[in-house]
Design a protein around this motif. Structure first.
Motif, PDB file in Angstrom:
ATOM      1  N   ASP A 392       0.979  -1.300  -0.032  1.00 40.61           N
ATOM      2  CA  ASP A 392       0.268   0.288   0.026  1.00 40.61           C
ATOM      3  C   ASP A 392       0.751   0.785  -0.140  1.00 40.61           C
ATOM      4  N   PRO A 393       0.819   2.092  -0.923  1.00 42.97           N
ATOM      5  CA  PRO A 393       1.966   2.986  -1.213  1.00 42.97           C
ATOM      6  C   PRO A 393       1.259   4.356  -0.304  1.00 42.97           C
ATOM      7  N   ASP A 394       0.282   4.142   0.315  1.00 48.79           N
ATOM      8  CA  ASP A 394       0.065   5.471   1.709  1.00 48.79           C
ATOM      9  C   ASP A 394       0.712   4.748   2.650  1.00 48.79           C
ATOM     10  N   GLU A 395       0.517   3.309   3.029  1.00 45.20           N
ATOM     11  CA  GLU A 395       1.050   3.039   4.550  1.00 45.20           C
ATOM     12  C   GLU A 395       2.070   2.999   4.768  1.00 45.20           C
ATOM     13  N   ALA A 396       2.774   2.488   3.051  1.00 42.63           N
ATOM     14  CA  ALA A 396       4.671   2.931   3.122  1.00 42.63           C
ATOM     15  C   ALA A 396       5.220   3.983   3.164  1.00 42.63           C
ATOM     16  N   ALA A 397       4.477   5.440   2.715  1.00 47.25           N
ATOM     17  CA  ALA A 397       4.644   6.781   2.588  1.00 47.25           C
ATOM     18  C   ALA A 397       4.622   7.047   4.160  1.00 47.25           C
ATOM     19  N   GLY A 398       3.459   6.704   5.143  1.00 45.20           N
ATOM     20  CA  GLY A 398       3.356   7.173   6.659  1.00 45.20           C
ATOM     21  C   GLY A 398       4.587   6.493   7.073  1.00 45.20           C
ATOM     22  N   VAL A 399       4.961   5.406   6.690  1.00 43.14           N
ATOM     23  CA  VAL A 399       6.004   4.946   7.716  1.00 43.14           C
ATOM     24  C   VAL A 399       7.784   5.262   7.449  1.00 43.14           C
ATOM     25  N   LEU A 400       7.272   5.993   6.389  1.00 47.16           N
ATOM     26  CA  LEU A 400       8.860   6.185   6.138  1.00 47.16           C
ATOM     27  C   LEU A 400       9.081   7.328   6.016  1.00 47.16           C
ATOM     28  N   ALA A 401       7.504   8.781   6.227  1.00 46.72           N
ATOM     29  CA  ALA A 401       8.049  10.020   6.894  1.00 46.72           C
ATOM     30  C   ALA A 401       7.510   9.678   7.868  1.00 46.72           C
ATOM     31  N   GLU A 402       7.580   9.109   9.112  1.00 54.56           N
ATOM     32  CA  GLU A 402       7.619   9.132  10.547  1.00 54.56           C
ATOM     33  C   GLU A 402       9.548   8.837  10.441  1.00 54.56           C
ATOM     34  N   ALA A 403       9.781   7.934   9.649  1.00 54.90           N
ATOM     35  CA  ALA A 403      10.931   7.413   9.958  1.00 54.90           C
ATOM     36  C   ALA A 403      12.016   8.971   9.224  1.00 54.90           C
ATOM     37  N   LEU A 404      11.562   9.830   8.253  1.00 53.79           N
ATOM     38  CA  LEU A 404      12.853  10.800   7.737  1.00 53.79           C
ATOM     39  C   LEU A 404      12.630  12.012   8.887  1.00 53.79           C
ATOM     40  N   VAL A 405      11.821  11.935   8.890  1.00 48.86           N
ATOM     41  CA  VAL A 405      11.030  13.643   9.664  1.00 48.86           C
ATOM     42  C   VAL A 405       9.773  13.663  11.089  1.00 48.86           C
ATOM     43  N   GLY A 406      10.499  12.302  10.852  1.00 49.22           N
ATOM     44  CA  GLY A 406       8.748  12.470  12.679  1.00 49.22           C
ATOM     45  C   GLY A 406       9.714  12.940  13.723  1.00 49.22           C
TER      46      GLY A 406
END
Length: 724
Positions: A392-406
């Motif tokens: 799921d692109p949205d799920e992957a984007a949410g997790v990756l965004a948390e890692a990068l700029v959380g």
């Protein structure tokens, strides 16, 4: 037979001796095959000798038969002896002895006075009423015998009465309990315990016999007697039996598997039945690992003093936060035993564990894990899935965004990472539709930078794949990239930290490498991830946040939550975000938990420190914490009502020559002037552990721990001696 996931997880090159075992291609193979030989003797059980004298039962049988009474959370239940909730009033031993001696002398003096007639003949009157006058002349042998019996019985009654009275007055029973009690308990512990009846003997597997599997019970009992079984085998087979009782597996299949493979039945897919070396005490029947002993300290509740302190999935399911400076023992005395316990429980088919720490940290040997991911090391054996195994692109984007700029969420527009997740989803969705995979790190960096060749190539590929509805995402991304302060530029700078030569062989979504996906948490998986903290500190923090975000997302999304999923994050500095706290709170209801360690609460944003301590159910402060680190712990542990005594000494003024002489002699003997004491008893409210106490009163090798179970039962903070 279906073994409830115990045979569906990581597999090695050599399959276990079970015909029902089937490898799962979705789970990667371990870094190195690990198939230990069939054990010829059981390992040392908790508090039990590894080998007993000739004729003694094997240690496994003693371990099975040892009682595990119900105890408060955090107490080591193996062989535990419950204590009273409140401490009984204890009189000093010296005072007990002196009181007993004085009472004995008084009793002897009273008997002497009676015997010698100094108190008159009145105490003989009951005796004269009991015997005839003719017995006193004692003319026949029968009369003399009767006279002696009645007289001695009468004297005996007086002696017993005097002994009872002065014994109660001198507290003889309490003195005997204090002096002889420990000796009698040691003798009782050394005495061989009576063998329980087969119907109640755990070593005879009574549950199997009572529910139609006597042949399997006989086989397992024989394996235990001959030493071919260990505690991991017992826990694993018991879990398989529970799956039979729950109706998920058939009784015939279970019995057939046990009769063919004995103690090795339903083995872990790796074939391992134990760890090569244990560093802590484990009780797999109670799912506990012992980490220390409650100190005999006035601040500790009386029922905890001297008892073992242990952790288990019931308390780890509320997550644990440990704070202490470097060298205080967080890794060796907490993290290592917990990881070892989770690995043993994974071998028993009860747990999935992911241990994360800096390279070189002592989280356990390679042989204790199915997979070891060494990020940043050349020639990697296994890789980490950057997108968490999702499609799921949205799920992957949410997790990756948390890692990068959380960690920078407060600096972003809107105060969270949702805009960053939206920007990533605008690129990940079209890219996956065009290439049937997510982009690599260099490709994602180019797209976030808005490089015209990369964006044009993606648009062309998307049009060729017929993904015209997703062209709107690319158009929206192009419009937003023209606005000042576009979050994609920050994402590109952060993803560039992973686009380094040291990570060239990692995070490859093309399928060229074997990747670990946390989507496999419904299997008894054992994973260790080493982060490249040296030389790549910021990248290491990004990866730590990535693993934490993926774990919380995947653990909650599991369809099968029968396994306890545990994440152990050694050194969680700069990984705590608002989204991470929300994820930790969701783990409690998902049969999962996390263990986080910090050197200082300064590594957590000030606005999140109180929320962090409130999100976890288990809190641990190690010796050496600073007062400003101890203050939040003192606040969350609260206060308690305690009884205080104020003693005031007042010198006694003697009046008269006799009293003055008496006081003078007393002062010469005792060295102190005669005084009278006035005691004032008050009940006041006091902090259980103040910030000053945590910073200055904790001895080296100690920590204060409070635990809470997933059911809500909790224990107050207890001072623990973590030293072996």
């Amino acid at each position: 037979m279906d073994t409830e996931g115990t045979q569906d997880a990581q597999h090695t090159a050599a399959p276990p001796p079970s015909a029902e075992w089937r490898p799962d291609p979705a789970v990667p193979r371990p870094a190195a095959p690990h198939t230990p030989p069939r054990p010829t003797a059981p390992p040392a059980m908790p508090t039990a000798p590894a080998a007993g004298p000739a004729g003694a039962p094997p240690a496994l049988l003693t371990w099975l038969r040892t009682p595990r009474p119900a105890a408060a959370p955090g107490i080591w239940s193996y062989g535990h002896r419950p204590r009273a909730v409140k401490e009984p009033e204890r009189i000093p031993l010296r005072q007990l002895i002196s009181g007993a001696v004085i009472a004995a002398l008084c009793g002897w003096l009273l008997w002497s006075l009676l015997w010698n007639g100094y108190l008159g003949p009145y105490w003989y009157w009951p005796l004269r009423l009991l015997r005839p006058d003719s017995w006193a002349a004692a003319r026949t042998s029968a009369d003399r015998t009767a006279f002696m019996v009645v007289t001695n019985a009468y004297y005996g009654l007086w002696i017993l009465g005097i002994a009872f009275f002065f014994g109660r007055l001198g507290r003889w029973p309490e003195l005997l309990r204090r002096v002889l009690g420990p000796v009698l308990r040691r003798l009782r512990d050394r005495a061989p315990a009576a063998k329980p009846e087969p119907a109640t003997d755990p070593a005879q597997w009574p549950e199997l016999r009572a529910h139609g599997a006597p042949d399997a019970a006989d086989k397992l009992a024989a394996e235990a007697r001959t030493g071919a079984m260990n505690d991991v085998d017992v826990a694993r087979i018991r879990r398989a039996w529970r799956s039979v009782r729950a109706g998920r597996n058939s009784l015939a299949s279970f019995t057939d598997t046990v009769l063919r493979h004995g103690a090795a039945a339903c083995a872990h897919p790796s074939g391992a039945r134990d760890l090569a070396h244990r560093t802590a005490q484990h009780d797999l029947l109670a799912h506990q690992v012992r980490i220390g002993t409650a100190a005999d300290h006035p601040r500790n509740p009386y029922q905890h003093r001297g008892s073992g302190c242990a952790l288990d999935p019931r308390v780890l399911g509320t997550s644990l936060l440990a704070v202490g400076p470097a060298g205080s023992g967080k890794t060796t005395r907490l993290v290592r035993p917990v990881v070892e316990a989770m690995c043993l429980q994974a071998l028993a088919g009860q747990c999935a564990v992911v241990a994360v720490g800096p390279a070189g940290s002592s989280l356990g040997p390679d042989g204790a894990f199915d997979v070891v991911v060494r990020i940043g090391r050349p020639d990697p054996d296994c890789d980490l899935d950057l997108y968490g195994g999702t499609t799921d692109p949205d799920e992957a984007a949410g997790v990756l965004a948390e890692a990068l700029v959380g960690d920078l969420a407060e600096q972003l527009p809107g105060g969270d990472s949702r805009r960053a997740a939206t920007a990533l989803a605008q690129l990940l969705g079209p890219f996956r539709a065009a290439h049937a995979r997510f982009p690599t790190v260099p490709e994602l960096r180019e797209l976030l930078d808005g490089a015209p060749p990369a964006m044009a190539a993606l648009r062309t590929a998307l049009e060729a794949a017929g993904g015209h509805p997703l062209l709107r995402e690319l158009d929206a991304r192009a419009r937003q990239s023209q606005r000042p302060g576009d979050v994609a530029l920050l994402l590109a700078d952060r993803i560039a930290l992973l686009d380094r030569p040291a990570f060239a062989g990692f995070f490859d979504p093309t399928g060229a490498t074997r990747q670990v996906s946390l989507r496999s948490l419904d299997h008894p998986l054992r994973v260790r991830i080493e982060l490249p903290e040296r030389g790549h500190a910021e990248a290491s923090r990004i990866l730590a946040r990535l693993v934490l975000a993926q774990f919380t997302e995947c653990a909650v999304a599991r369809a099968d939550r029968s396994l306890f999923a545990c994440l152990v994050l050694d050194e969680a500095a700069h990984t705590i975000t608002a989204e991470a706290l929300r994820g930790l709170q969701r783990l409690r209801s998902a049969h999962a938990g996390a263990v986080l360690t910090l050197r200082s609460l300064d590594d957590v944003p000030e606005t999140l420190r109180s929320a962090l301590l409130g999100s976890v159910g288990c809190r641990m402060a190690f010796a050496g914490v600073t007062p400003w680190d101890g203050a939040p712990f003192a606040e969350v542990w609260g206060k308690e009502w305690v009884e205080t005594r104020d003693v005031t000494d007042r010198q006694i003024i003697a009046h008269g020559a006799g009293m003055k002489a008496f006081h003078l002699v007393r002062q010469l003997v005792t060295g102190k002037a005669a005084t009278s004491k006035a005691i004032t008893v008050r009940t006041v409210e006091r902090e259980r552990w103040s910030a000053s106490d945590l910073a200055n009163a904790l001895p080296a090798g100690h920590a204060v721990l409070s635990v809470t179970t997933v059911e809500g039962e909790h224990a107050p903070p207890v001072l623990i001696d973590l030293r072996p």
